[in-house]
Design a protein around this motif. Structure first.
Motif, PDB file in Angstrom:
ATOM      1  N   ILE A 102       1.199  -1.257  -0.296  1.00 37.99           N
ATOM      2  CA  ILE A 102      -0.215  -0.149   0.162  1.00 37.99           C
ATOM      3  C   ILE A 102       0.919   1.221  -0.062  1.00 37.99           C
ATOM      4  O   ILE A 102       1.825   0.819   0.862  1.00 37.99           O
ATOM      5  N   GLU A 103       0.563   2.197  -0.917  1.00 33.16           N
ATOM      6  CA  GLU A 103       1.492   3.608  -0.535  1.00 33.16           C
ATOM      7  C   GLU A 103       0.486   4.415   0.462  1.00 33.16           C
ATOM      8  O   GLU A 103       0.090   4.523   1.088  1.00 33.16           O
ATOM      9  N   VAL A 104       1.752   4.425   0.892  1.00 32.66           N
ATOM     10  CA  VAL A 104       1.993   5.069   2.563  1.00 32.66           C
ATOM     11  C   VAL A 104       2.161   6.831   2.114  1.00 32.66           C
ATOM     12  O   VAL A 104       1.337   7.872   2.474  1.00 32.66           O
ATOM     13  N   PHE A 108       5.809   6.213  -1.780  1.00 32.34           N
ATOM     14  CA  PHE A 108       6.132   4.820  -1.291  1.00 32.34           C
ATOM     15  C   PHE A 108       5.522   3.736  -0.415  1.00 32.34           C
ATOM     16  O   PHE A 108       4.368   4.686   0.138  1.00 32.34           O
ATOM     17  N   THR A 109       5.677   2.903  -0.565  1.00 30.85           N
ATOM     18  CA  THR A 109       4.909   1.514   0.603  1.00 30.85           C
ATOM     19  C   THR A 109       5.595   1.748   1.042  1.00 30.85           C
ATOM     20  O   THR A 109       7.340   1.607   1.237  1.00 30.85           O
ATOM     21  N   VAL A 116      14.915   1.605   1.358  1.00 27.02           N
ATOM     22  CA  VAL A 116      15.725   2.535   1.606  1.00 27.02           C
ATOM     23  C   VAL A 116      16.366   3.036   2.710  1.00 27.02           C
ATOM     24  O   VAL A 116      17.406   3.546   2.900  1.00 27.02           O
ATOM     25  N   GLN A 117      15.304   2.555   3.844  1.00 28.43           N
ATOM     26  CA  GLN A 117      16.141   2.995   5.276  1.00 28.43           C
ATOM     27  C   GLN A 117      17.554   2.483   5.189  1.00 28.43           C
ATOM     28  O   GLN A 117      18.377   2.843   6.263  1.00 28.43           O
ATOM     29  N   ILE A 118      17.141   1.006   4.563  1.00 25.22           N
ATOM     30  CA  ILE A 118      17.960  -0.267   4.728  1.00 25.22           C
ATOM     31  C   ILE A 118      19.787  -0.031   4.264  1.00 25.22           C
ATOM     32  O   ILE A 118      20.718   0.100   4.111  1.00 25.22           O
TER      33      ILE A 118
END
Length: 472
Positions: A102-104, A108-109, A116-118
């Motif tokens: 689901i797009e948040v 971005f989902t 992206v964080q990792i």
């Protein structure tokens, strides 16, 4: 009436006919059913419950700072694996596939943000933190096929691995036989047995041994829909230095969390207490935020060697959660377990009382409204709370059925309103929001049945009750 041992024996014979699952899954399932039928569940003696000390549930502020040296941090992160529980479907929000796609925000989902964080960590420290996704048979195809997360990031600097949790047959309540053998051959005949299955599935998939062979020591496990569940160097540093085999992140309870499981000290060990284990006469006490002040966020940190030791010894006998359902008019039973309940089997297990910012789940469109609004910003995949919000609690938001499905929710807003100064919002009926709307204080908007109520572009609503255009 068949005895429990007759039921088990008949079920075991029937399981041989099920070719869709592995022998390991069959044996795990029979083991679970056998424990359930034996009624071996330990009863909690209420008088023995103790409030955990700060040594058992460590305050986050008491943790030593993470190393500042980049080489030291790299050494720490190279011990780590991130595992997201990715078995859930977005059905409650009107979606057919995995909830994590689901797009948040900003296109971005959930999974995009996790990757992206990792990637950010791996680039910043030159480390190699891999991402594991534990799918269920419900989400496996959608996560693995072309153009999905694994394909999308095949050229990125991050190793992404997927594995499936177990697939167990639902049991027909009437005769205790597997549902797939009683005319339900499709997906509805089966269920994933809860996230307590993560330990054996990690082992059965071969992923656990592969990670240990690469020198990995800790896995950070979290729900894929919890936007606050990011890698925390202070926590990892504390666990490595103190050789804790298991850590559960807990956070202070609010009145919205009264049903969440809590940590207790019980007969010298730390243990998770869930509402289902609480005797009826003590349920109100359990829900009190005076006595039980913290709840489980389901952000868990596990020592991989300890997981292997306990799975090898079949020691992880978590409390069984019976989940009765009705499918196509047939009463069925699912037996599940929760990963948090395993805390009592690990050595040097602790809780850490973390800030509320580490618990930001998106369970409904009202949560989506919060994270898409100006209450949060997005930097390097990290969703961060707006410092202009002075109230530490998030606004309470209630949206009517017209907003329940993500598709409908999105069409009702030209743009997400500003809610930095909002305390509560209640919307019912066919309400449509224009762009650049600002909501402050307590706002109630009700469209009369059969009418469409439009909030105009640029409207500022502060402490208002609106039942029609004249009230705006």
């Amino acid at each position: 009436m068949a005895t429990d041992s007759e039921k088990l024996s008949k079920l075991q014979s029937a399981m041989a006919e099920l070719t869709q699952i592995s022998e390991k899954e069959k044996s795990g399932f029979i083991n679970l059913v056998s424990r359930y039928l034996s009624g071996e569940e330990e009863r909690i003696e209420w008088s023995k419950i103790r409030t955990p000390t700060d040594e058992v549930v460590v305050p986050y502020d008491a943790l030593a700072p993470a190393p500042e040296d980049i080489a030291e941090t790299k050494k720490l992160l190279d011990k780590l694996v991130v595992l997201k529980l990715n078995g859930g479907l977005g059905t409650t929000m009107g979606c057919t596939g995995p909830k994590s796609v689901i797009e948040v925000r900003n296109g971005f989902t959930f999974l995009d943000l996790i990757v992206v964080q990792i990637e950010f960590l791996n680039k910043k420290y030159g480390c190699n933190v891999p991402l594991l996704l534990m799918n269920s048979f419900n989400t496996h195809d959608d996560t693995s096929k072309a153009n999905t997360i694994v394909e999308k990031y095949s050229n990125s600097s991050i190793d992404i691995h997927t594995f499936n949790q177990s697939q167990y047959p639902r049991i027909v309540a009437e005769d205790f036989m597997p549902f797939p053998l009683k005319g339900q051959a499709g997906k509805d005949g089966w269920y994933p047995p809860g996230h307590g299955d993560v330990f054996s599935s990690l082992m059965n998939s071969g992923k656990l041994d592969a990670l240990l062979s690469k020198g990995k020591e800790y896995v950070f496990v979290a729900n894929s829909d919890n936007l606050g569940a990011i890698v925390d160097l202070k926590i990892l540093n504390h666990l490595v230095n103190n050789q804790n085999e298991y850590c559960m992140e807990v956070t202070p309870k609010t009145l919205a969390d009264v049903k969440g499981g809590t940590l207790i000290s019980y007969e010298g060990r730390v243990q998770l207490l869930e509402i289902a284990q609480v005797p009826d006469q003590h349920v109100n006490e359990f829900k009190s935020i005076e006595k039980f002040k913290i709840f489980n966020t389901n952000n868990l940190w596990l020592n991989l060697k300890a997981v292997k030791r306990l799975v090898d010894a079949s020691s992880l006998k978590m409390e069984i959660i019976p989940n009765p359902k009705e499918v196509d008019g047939v009463k069925v039973l699912q037996l599940e377990t929760a990963a948090g309940a395993a805390i009592r089997f690990f050595d040097h297990a602790i809780g850490i009382n973390v800030p509320r910012s580490r618990f930001l789940p998106v369970k409904a469109t009202s949560d989506l409204l919060l994270v898409q609004s100006d209450l949060y910003t997005l930097v390097d995949g990290f969703v961060t709370r707006n410092k202009e919000r002075t109230n530490p609690a998030n606004p309470s938001i209630e949206l009517g059925p017209e907003f329940k499905k993500v598709g409908n929710f999105l069409t009702h807003f030209k743009s997400i309103p500003s809610i930095v100064e909002l305390d509560s919002l209640k919307v019912s009926g066919d309400v449509w929001f224009g762009s650049n709307v600002v909501l402050k204080g307590n706002v109630i908007i009700t469209a009369k049945e059969g009418t469409k109520l439009e909030i105009p572009d640029g409207a500022v609503l502060e402490n208002k009750v609106i039942n029609g255009p004249g009230d705006i």
